[in-house]
Design an enzyme around this catalytic site. Sequence first.
Site, PDB file in Angstrom:
ATOM      1  N   GLU A  72      47.107  22.525  48.648  1.00 32.88           N
ATOM      2  CA  GLU A  72      47.127  23.886  49.195  1.00 32.88           C
ATOM      3  C   GLU A  72      47.632  23.885  50.642  1.00 32.88           C
ATOM      4  O   GLU A  72      48.405  24.760  51.032  1.00 32.88           O
ATOM      5  CB  GLU A  72      45.732  24.511  49.071  1.00 32.88           C
ATOM      6  CG  GLU A  72      45.382  24.750  47.603  1.00 32.88           C
ATOM      7  CD  GLU A  72      43.992  25.323  47.361  1.00 32.88           C
ATOM      8  OE1 GLU A  72      43.205  25.428  48.326  1.00 32.88           O
ATOM      9  OE2 GLU A  72      43.697  25.652  46.201  1.00 32.88           O
ATOM     10  N   PHE A  95      42.531  36.922  33.774  1.00 30.88           N
ATOM     11  CA  PHE A  95      42.537  37.666  35.051  1.00 30.88           C
ATOM     12  C   PHE A  95      43.653  37.222  35.998  1.00 30.88           C
ATOM     13  O   PHE A  95      43.763  37.733  37.101  1.00 30.88           O
ATOM     14  CB  PHE A  95      41.176  37.509  35.752  1.00 30.88           C
ATOM     15  CG  PHE A  95      40.759  36.077  36.000  1.00 30.88           C
ATOM     16  CD1 PHE A  95      41.233  35.366  37.097  1.00 30.88           C
ATOM     17  CD2 PHE A  95      39.888  35.433  35.123  1.00 30.88           C
ATOM     18  CE1 PHE A  95      40.848  34.048  37.312  1.00 30.88           C
ATOM     19  CE2 PHE A  95      39.508  34.098  35.337  1.00 30.88           C
ATOM     20  CZ  PHE A  95      39.986  33.415  36.438  1.00 30.88           C
ATOM     21  N   LYS A 103      41.059  36.571  52.067  1.00 33.99           N
ATOM     22  CA  LYS A 103      41.878  37.335  51.121  1.00 33.99           C
ATOM     23  C   LYS A 103      42.231  38.709  51.710  1.00 33.99           C
ATOM     24  O   LYS A 103      41.650  39.126  52.721  1.00 33.99           O
ATOM     25  CB  LYS A 103      41.095  37.509  49.816  1.00 33.99           C
ATOM     26  CG  LYS A 103      40.887  36.204  49.041  1.00 33.99           C
ATOM     27  CD  LYS A 103      40.186  36.513  47.713  1.00 33.99           C
ATOM     28  CE  LYS A 103      40.131  35.316  46.809  1.00 33.99           C
ATOM     29  NZ  LYS A 103      39.606  35.685  45.473  1.00 33.99           N
ATOM     30  N   HIS A 107      38.868  32.621  49.809  1.00 35.55           N
ATOM     31  CA  HIS A 107      39.155  31.505  48.905  1.00 35.55           C
ATOM     32  C   HIS A 107      38.786  30.205  49.610  1.00 35.55           C
ATOM     33  O   HIS A 107      38.969  30.087  50.816  1.00 35.55           O
ATOM     34  CB  HIS A 107      40.649  31.469  48.555  1.00 35.55           C
ATOM     35  CG  HIS A 107      41.111  30.132  48.070  1.00 35.55           C
ATOM     36  ND1 HIS A 107      40.894  29.682  46.785  1.00 35.55           N
ATOM     37  CD2 HIS A 107      41.726  29.108  48.711  1.00 35.55           C
ATOM     38  CE1 HIS A 107      41.369  28.460  46.667  1.00 35.55           C
ATOM     39  NE2 HIS A 107      41.884  28.076  47.819  1.00 35.55           N
ATOM     40  N   THR A 140      31.421  32.188  42.970  1.00 33.59           N
ATOM     41  CA  THR A 140      32.685  32.916  42.771  1.00 33.59           C
ATOM     42  C   THR A 140      32.442  34.405  42.544  1.00 33.59           C
ATOM     43  O   THR A 140      33.104  35.248  43.145  1.00 33.59           O
ATOM     44  CB  THR A 140      33.419  32.332  41.538  1.00 33.59           C
ATOM     45  OG1 THR A 140      33.510  30.924  41.693  1.00 33.59           O
ATOM     46  CG2 THR A 140      34.795  32.940  41.375  1.00 33.59           C
TER      47      THR A 140
END
Length: 143
Positions: A120, A51, A3, A109, A85
């Site tokens: 993905e 979120f 990220k 991730h 997480t």
Amino acid sequence: MVKPDGVQRGLTGEIIQRFEKRGYKMVGCKMVWPSKELLEKHYADLSGQPFFAGLIAFMATGPVVAMVWEGKEIIKMGRMMLGATNPQESAPGTLRGDYSIDVTRNIIHGSDGVDIAKKEIGLWFKPEEMFDYKSCLKEMVYE
Ligand code: GTP
Ligand code: MG
């Protein structure tokens, strides 16, 4: 995927090393500064979460490093290597448990299933950006 926080904090090399040293094979890797449109597709299953907007906004603040790793039980093992997480619940020794504190900025991730991984990979990679190559891992890592 590393990220934006992981990239900016210089953790990309460490993350790659953990997977390499474990014995997994990198078959795709690229830096991308993702659009909100791409991120909204990537995180589509979370669109109803409170979120969601903050997550998309943060993920669009800078480049990420998208990667495809291959090997036995990579999804299960990869998620174990990432840790829980929420970094405040991630065990020490996991990537999140060693390098992060807050949940949005949890450095990495990981795909959470084979079908999700396929989706993905299709979003982030063109077929020619993935490589099928021979390595010594088959003989030296696996029994
Ligand atoms: P990923 O590997 O990032 O997909 O993590 P995950 O599968 O363990 O979690 P999930 O797919 O549910 O959430 C994706 C990302 O959304 C997480 O990595 C977090 O950055 C963020 N997230 C998840 N749950 C929360 C939450 O309760 N609050 C906030 N602020 N962010 C969250
Ligand atoms: Mg997830």
